[in-house]
Structures are given as structure tokens and as C-alpha cells.
Write a protein that holds these residues in place. Structure first.
Motif, PDB file in Angstrom:
ATOM      1  N   ARG A 142      -9.836  -2.245  33.207  1.00  0.00           N
ATOM      2  CA  ARG A 142     -10.769  -3.278  32.750  1.00  0.00           C
ATOM      3  C   ARG A 142     -11.282  -4.116  33.922  1.00  0.00           C
ATOM      4  O   ARG A 142     -12.430  -4.540  33.929  1.00  0.00           O
ATOM      5  CB  ARG A 142     -10.092  -4.177  31.702  1.00  0.00           C
ATOM      6  N   GLN A 172      -4.592   5.427  24.462  1.00  0.00           N
ATOM      7  CA  GLN A 172      -4.951   4.004  24.313  1.00  0.00           C
ATOM      8  C   GLN A 172      -6.211   3.678  25.113  1.00  0.00           C
ATOM      9  O   GLN A 172      -7.110   3.002  24.640  1.00  0.00           O
ATOM     10  CB  GLN A 172      -3.820   3.112  24.834  1.00  0.00           C
ATOM     11  N   GLU A 176      -9.962   2.212  24.195  1.00  0.00           N
ATOM     12  CA  GLU A 176     -10.437   0.984  24.828  1.00  0.00           C
ATOM     13  C   GLU A 176     -11.809   1.186  25.490  1.00  0.00           C
ATOM     14  O   GLU A 176     -12.710   0.364  25.346  1.00  0.00           O
ATOM     15  CB  GLU A 176      -9.415   0.535  25.865  1.00  0.00           C
TER      16      GLU A 176
END
Ligand code: ATP
Length: 419
Positions: A142, A172, A176
Motif C-alpha cells: 500500500r 489477501q 486488497e
């Protein structure tokens, strides 16, 4: 944000080998496009040409309607998110995200506003003062995306960002990335060799083989209407089963019996001799759990292994492909990095099935879903073209592939593919 148009893109390296061969793909504004294919198919080369890290031999690369072939990477304003995220270890999350703005000489006010905006979107607020070493893989990803966001990049480019992660984290991260991409609405091109990633992330998926685009379609279109044998074998896990078949009228003769298929699916297969039938594992079932009103055919077969997964089971039926189609299937196995297609059928069964190892089981098959492939060209003769996305003209693709296969030396290859 921008559109990305690749028009007849060719890349030849020094030895004249076309690593990318006449590829045309339009990526719409805000679209999530996946480039997928086995190792060496040219997907990373194509991505590197979009971003400007690789020269383009011929064709036009357009970003936001502007030709960028001769623009340096920094002038294309694209954000490449690398596999290792390329974060600065000694800088905090805040300073990592701020990095491109500081380089561009932005004022402290602007830096602060943009970093905080990005951090809010990416839910990094509580980590801003930490260093990358203290973050999870997902958080680092991120931060790398945050650095791209503050630059107001035209598009995100990802090159196998998840391949270093373990299976759980990969799952995951996939979710995301999908969520963030939708939220930001930023045009994205994502390279992977993993068909599961391709199918779950992409608005559309471009399947490449040896530098040639095979099909460009939504995941659903690719799965239900694969344009050729390669796409059919590459997309789907476990893979589609391939069997020799001959067609007469709407009757298809398979090794385990004769089945009936809808006339419109049999039409193009008439008079073609020996074909390759493709049936996905889930189009088989334990005959005893199939409602009698469902159409289909049944056959008996020995089951040597059953893998029970709770909600479903996979039964493995030994099967030796006859000599006539061995060569085509062996080539397909090579193209698919060694996936075994010639020695067994994989059949998906309902979790309630009682079939066990060693049984001579009665298996039902939904023949209406069967595909029929021309063994020479690989073309899917049953495909519904109106629902298959873009399949580059077969003659063009075949010509390119033939030119590639039949030419011995790089010099000759150069001359032939140039003409
Ligand atoms: P992978 O998943 O293994 O990275 P890929 O699909 O991304 O594969 P590319 O890296 O784009 O494939 O390579 C495509 C073809 O071009 C391969 O045959 C490769 O050997 C060749 N190639 C790549 N880079 C060079 C280079 N610098 N010089 C010569 N040939 C190259």
C-alpha cells in the motif's frame, strides 16, 4: 488517468527473435487489464514498453491519445509498482510516500496534503511514522501504491507483485489490490503468470503465447468461450480435459462412448476428421447424484484416486490419449509449462458423491458444454464468437506463428517477419 493503446506492437531483441509479435490491445480509462501467459510469452517485455524501459521495434504506444514511443519513462507519468516494492528502508512511511513530491520540489504544504490524502485512502494513517521493515507485506504494497497515487500518475503498472508471497497472503493482497483499484478508478495493467490472479482481478484479460496475443476478453468470456486450445488449457484449474473425438451430425464419438451435442455447436466440426474435444472437470458428475431431468450422457470408468475437498471431490480416471492426438497434446503440455494432459481425466464430483478409489463408477457428462478444437490450428470450432471478446484473426496469428516456427536463423527470421 488515461487510456493506453498498444497498436501492432513488435519487440525484437538483438538476436531478431520477436519477444512481442504484433500485439494490439486498448485499455480503457479506469480499466484493470491483465497480461497473462506462461514464462517467456512476452508479458513483462510488453509492460516495460508501456512504461518506457524498453524500446519499441515497431508499432505505436499511445497514452491518453498521445504517441509516447520516443518519450523517456519520467515523461510518461506512469507508476510502476515492482515486485519488491522498492521502498526506501531508512525513510518513514510518510517520507516514502512523499518521496516523488520532494523530488519534484513540491512545497511542504502540498506534500503534507497529498500524503495525508493518500494515506487516508490506503488506510495507512496509523503507520505514517514507521519504517518499511516494520510493516507487513500488504502494508508495504500500500505504501508503494501511495507513492504512485501522490504523483497523480496516468496509470498503475504491476509486474507480478504477489509472486514472492505465501498463498494466504497472496489471496489477501489480491482482494486488497482489486478493492483499491476499483476505489481509485485508475487505469491498471497487471502482469502475472497465474491464471487465478488473472481471472479474479481483471476487468479483461489478454492471454499471450510466444509473443502473440491469443485472446482478449473478460474472465467469464475466456472461461466459457476460449478461442483456441491454448487458452482452453491455460485458463481453469484443474485444467480442461482433452480427448480425441470424431463428429458425425450432432453425435460426437469419444473414447468412452458417443454423446449428443447441440447442432449449432457441431456445425463447424463436420467433415473435419479427428478433433480434440475439451470438457471441463465440472461438466462431469457422479451419475447417481444428477437429477434425472438433466440432459447429458453417462459412461462407466475406473477411478484410481479421489480427492475429497468437503464441498466437492476430484476423481482421477486413468486415460491414455491415443497416438493420433499425442503429438498435439504434448506440444500443448510444453506450452503450458508441463501440465499433464495425456494420462488422466479429472472429474469434479458433488461433495455428496460416494464414489471411491477403485470403483468402476458411472459418470454423467454435460455434453452440451463440450468444446471441439481443430488439432492443427487449435481453433475452437464450437466457440460463440459474439461472446468471446477479441480473438485476433486466426490467419494472421497462424502466419506469424508459422513464420516463427519455420525459420531457422535469427537473420532470416528478421527478414521474414519484417516483410
Ligand atoms: P517471465 O514470466 O518468465 O518473466 P515473460 O512472459 O515476462 O516471462 P519476457 O521477460 O517478456 O517474458 O520475455 C519474452 C521473451 O523475450 C523471452 O523469450 C525472453 O527470453 C526474451 N528476452 C527478454 N529479455 C531479453 C533480452 N534483454 N535480450 C534478449 N532476449 C530477451
Amino acid at each position: 488517468m488515461s487510456t493506453i493503446e498498444m497498436k501492432n506492437i513488435v519487440k525484437k531483441y538483438g538476436d531478431g527473435f520477436p519477444a512481442v509479435n504484433d500485439v494490439t490491445i486498448d485499455v480503457a480509462d479506469g480499466e484493470f487489464l491483465i497480461l497473462v501467459g506462461p514464462s517467456g510469452c512476452g508479458k513483462s517485455t510488453l509492460l516495460r514498453m508501456i512504461v518506457g524501459l524498453e524500446d519499441i521495434t515497431s508499432g505505436d504506444m499511445m497514452i491518453g491519445g498521445k504517441r509516447v514511443n520516443d518519450l523517456a519513462p519520467r515523461d510518461r507519468n506512469l507508476a510502476m509498482v515492482f515486485q519488491n516494492y522498492a521502498l526506501h528502508p531508512h525513510l518513514t512511511v510518510y517520507e516514502n510516500i512523499a518521496f516523488p513530491l520532494r523530488l519534484a520540489g513540491a512545497s511542504n504544504d502540498e506534500v503534507d496534503r497529498k500524503v495525508r490524502e493518500a494515506s487516508k485512502t490506503l488506510e495507512l494513517d496509523e503507520h505514517l511514522e514507521r519504517k518499511p521493515a516494520n510493516l507487513s507485506g500488504g502494508q508495504r504494497q500500500r505504501v508503494a501504491m501511495g507513492r504512485a497515487i501522490v504523483r497523480d500518475a496516468e496509470a498503475f503498472l504491476f509486474d507480478e507483485p504477489l509472486s514472492n508471497l505465501d498463498a494466504k497472503l497472496r489471496g489477501q493482497m489480491r482482494t486488497e489490490i482489486a478493492r483499491l483499484q476499483k476505489r481509485l478508478g485508475i487505469t491498471t495493467v497487471y502482469v502475472t503468470h497465474d491464471q487465478t490472479e488473472a481471472m479474479t482481478l481483471g476487468d479483461r484479460v489478454a492471454v499471450l503465447k510466444r509473443g502473440v496475443l491469443q485472446q482478449l476478453a473478460t474472465p467469464r468470456e475466456l472461461y466459457t468461450n476460449p478461442g483456441n486450445l491454448f487458452v482452453a488449457g491455460f485458463i481453469g484449474s484443474p485444467p480442461m480435459n482433452f480427448l480425441p473425438a470424431t463428429v458425425e451430425g450432432n453425435q460426437v464419438k469419444l473414447p468412452f462412448g458417443t454423446v449428443t451435442i447441440p447442432e449449432d455447436r457441431a456445425r463447424k466440426a463436420q467433415g473435419k476428421g479427428l478433433l480434440i474435444a475439451g470438457i471441463r472437470p465440472e461438466h462431469f458428475e457422479d451419475a447417481s447424484v444428477v437429477e434425472t431431468k438433466r440432459e447429458g450422457s453417462t459412461f462407466r470408468a475406473p477411478v484410481d484416486v479421489v480427492e475429497w475437498l468437503g464441498n466437492e471431490a476430484y476423481a482421477y480416471i486413468p486415460f491414455e490419449a491415443p497416438a493420433e492426438v499425442q503429438a498435439q497434446l504434448a506440444e500443448l503440455e510444453r506450452d503450458l509449462d508441463g501440465e499433464s494432459l495425456r494420462t488422466q481425466l479429472i472429474v469434479s464430483l458433488d461433495g455428496a458423491s460416494r464414489i471411491k478409489e477403485g470403483d468402476e463408477a458411472e459418470i454423467w457428462v454435460d455434453a452440451a458444454k463440450m468444446h471441439l478444437f481443430d488439432p492443427t490450428s487449435g481453433e475452437n470450432l464450437t466457440v460463440d464468437l459474439s461472446a468471446a471478446g477479441e480473438i485476433p484473426s486466426r490467419t494472421e496469428t497462424a502466419q506469424v506463428a508459422e513464420a516463427q516456427d519455420s525459420i531457422a536463423t535469427p537473420g532470416e527470421q528478421e527478414a521474414a517477419t519484417d516483410s
